[in-house]
Design an enzyme around this catalytic site. Structure first.
Site, PDB file in Angstrom:
ATOM      1  N   HIS A  26       0.969  -1.192   0.067  1.00  0.00           N
ATOM      2  CA  HIS A  26      -0.186  -0.054   0.031  1.00  0.00           C
ATOM      3  C   HIS A  26       0.682   1.231  -0.011  1.00  0.00           C
ATOM      4  O   HIS A  26       2.150   1.041   0.295  1.00  0.00           O
ATOM      5  CB  HIS A  26      -0.987  -0.008   1.235  1.00  0.00           C
ATOM      6  CG  HIS A  26      -0.280   0.371   2.655  1.00  0.00           C
ATOM      7  ND1 HIS A  26      -0.120   1.664   3.010  1.00  0.00           N
ATOM      8  CD2 HIS A  26       0.308  -0.627   3.543  1.00  0.00           C
ATOM      9  CE1 HIS A  26       0.599   1.455   4.288  1.00  0.00           C
ATOM     10  NE2 HIS A  26       0.595   0.274   4.697  1.00  0.00           N
ATOM     11  N   CYS A  27       0.387   2.365  -0.268  1.00  0.00           N
ATOM     12  CA  CYS A  27       0.983   3.573  -0.491  1.00  0.00           C
ATOM     13  C   CYS A  27       0.167   4.434   0.684  1.00  0.00           C
ATOM     14  O   CYS A  27      -0.481   4.072   1.234  1.00  0.00           O
ATOM     15  CB  CYS A  27       1.170   4.221  -1.824  1.00  0.00           C
ATOM     16  SG  CYS A  27      -0.500   4.321  -2.712  1.00  0.00           S
ATOM     17  N   ALA A  28       0.199   5.880   0.337  1.00  0.00           N
ATOM     18  CA  ALA A  28      -0.573   6.807   1.140  1.00  0.00           C
ATOM     19  C   ALA A  28      -2.087   6.602   1.230  1.00  0.00           C
ATOM     20  O   ALA A  28      -2.602   6.837   2.043  1.00  0.00           O
ATOM     21  CB  ALA A  28      -0.112   8.069   0.897  1.00  0.00           C
TER      22      ALA A  28
END
Length: 485
Positions: A26-28
């Site tokens: 996942h990212c932000a």
């Protein structure tokens, strides 16, 4: 506090189950999957999940927009699925299995230039600010520049050239480092190679007249001589040299025993590369860069430059979708190296604004749709600040007509910008702050083009929706309030 257990289970089922997940991270704001069979993902079912705010596919990754609570969602998803996350670099590598050859090439180019963009943007702002200080004459100062009337700002102007020179004149160091980083080879060798391309021992690449006059020092090897010419600010020679070093190092590691590889691999990789870079690769890359920049500059300044601006302005957003837009970084930097400015980059900033304005039109028309606004408002802000992917994938491509409206607005803004010869010092902050990188004498022209990029997409979004042009309401599951006909 939200409980994501049920939503995480639903997402796992909708993407085809645990067996269909090759990698996940996942990212932000997004869950990022590499799926063995992307066709098994049920997008409509996924977008019906309460926690999900949208989906899109990019660079071989299936991405699910969750929002600021994505870390909590990811932890719940990991607990339910039993899938361990991997690094974003590993996901990128796994995602390449779903990419064609052109997409892989563009991804490689992106991985080279993306780490350099923060420095390049800062450098563009520095050059813009210095130009205001030393080149703009103000009536309030008696027709003089700020530098001419203030010793303090004169000192600031001189000092700022230190980071400005480091960023642009020594850009090949960053490029060769980034190439070795991307290729997984020894990064310090890439840095050293870059330094040898811009060493103070060499004639500065900006001394073109000296080069043409033949007033160049040489390395004399007895039976042949080699010109001591630097490659300051040159992009293509640095990239070619960087790849030569990386591939040579990888090849040597296959044959040199591990016990002595620490000594002989760097030695036999670096020294030959430095020599070939100055004797062969550098001159060839320099000439290729000149040809490339001349062709683009001809299109931007020729008789039919407005046609070039219209086409490029209209097509830049589709280039972002495909990843091909990353090649414009190299072209912009080459234009700056050869012509001290770029007419291409202002159109990129205008395209950002146009796509953001298309989202603004959607926000206005669909006001009251709180779920959509969780995507659309941040996407609009992001686009106005120069990052359009959330706007493109979260809103505009989903509904089609705002995407087209943004393209049309960008096309006319690009045409206007080129027709008025709007140019920037270098790559800078995209979107609305882009004016900070525009050469001051072209500010009025950029503001005119900016107004077009704001107004045209908003108007077209309203016209398209009210007249059902390019709309696809029957395929959209979100309850969207419409204005009356």
């Amino acid at each position: 506090m939200a409980d994501f257990k049920q939503d995480a289970q639903e997402l796992l089922d909708a993407i085809g189950g645990k067996e269909n997940v090759n990698a996940v991270t996942h990212c932000a704001t997004r869950m990022r999957f590499v799926l063995d069979d992307p066709s098994e993902a049920d997008k409509d079912r996924i977008e019906d999940i309460p926690s999900v705010k949208g989906t899109f596919t990019q660079a071989g990754q299936f991405q699910v927009i969750i929002g600021n609570r994505v870390a909590d969602f990811y932890n719940e998803f990991s607990a339910i699925s039993g899938l361990e996350g991997v690094s974003k670099d590993d996901v990128k590598s796994a995602g390449k299995q779903n990419m064609n050859s052109l997409q892989r090439l563009m991804a490689a180019l992106a991985e080279i230039f993306t780490p350099l963009i923060p420095a390049i943007i800062i450098g563009g702002l520095i050059l813009g600010f210095r130009n205001v200080l030393e080149a703009v004459e103000f009536g309030a100062l008696g027709g003089q520049t700020i530098v001419e009337t203030s010793q303090f700002w004169s000192g600031v102007n001189a000092f700022l050239w230190l980071p400005g020179e480091a960023i642009f004149h020594f850009l090949p160091v960053g490029i060769t480092w980034s190439v070795t980083r991307k290729m997984g080879t020894t990064q310090i060798l890439g840095i050293v190679l870059g330094i040898t391309l811009v060493s103070p021992q060499l004639l500065n690449a900006f001394g073109v007249q000296d080069i043409l006059a033949g007033d160049v020092n040489q390395w004399d090897f007895g039976f042949f001589q080699l010109d001591m010419i630097g490659y300051q600010a040159q992009v293509i020679p640095a990239m070619m040299a960087g790849f030569l070093l990386a591939y040579l190092e990888k090849w040597l590691r296959k044959f040199i025993p591990e016990a002595i590889s620490m000594i002989f691999v760097p030695l036999f990789a670096l020294i030959p590369t430095v020599f070939v870079a100055h004797a062969v690769v550098g001159p060839i890359g320099w000439q290729l860069g000149i040809w490339l920049s001349q062709v683009v500059q001809w299109g931007l300044t020729g008789t039919f430059n407005w046609v070039f601006g219209f086409i490029f302005g209209g097509l830049y957003a589709p280039l972002v979708i495909t990843g091909l837009h990353h090649m414009t970084n190299a072209i912009d930097l080459q234009l700056v190296a050869d012509f001290d400015q770029t007419i291409l980059w202002p159109m990129i900033a205008l395209s950002n604004i146009a796509q953001g304005s298309a989202v603004l039109g959607i926000i206005w028309l669909h006001r009251g749709n709180e779920k959509e606004q969780q995507i659309s408002i941040p996407a609009m802000i992001s686009a106005y600040l120069g990052v359009t992917e959330p706007a493109l994938f979260g809103i505009n491509i989903k509904y089609v007509y705002p995407f087209v409206a943004g393209m049309i607005g960008s096309a006319f803004a690009g045409m206007t910008s080129v027709a008025l010869n709007v140019a920037s010092f270098n790559i800078g902050v995209g979107g609305l702050p882009g004016i900070l990188s525009i050469i001051p004498e072209y500010w009025i022209g950029f503001l005119i083009a900016m107004a077009i990029a704001i107004v045209v997409p908003i108007v077209l979004v309203v016209v398209f929706e009210k007249n059902n042009i390019l709309t696809k309401w029957e395929n959209d599951h979100l309850p969207i309030p419409k204005l009356g006909n």
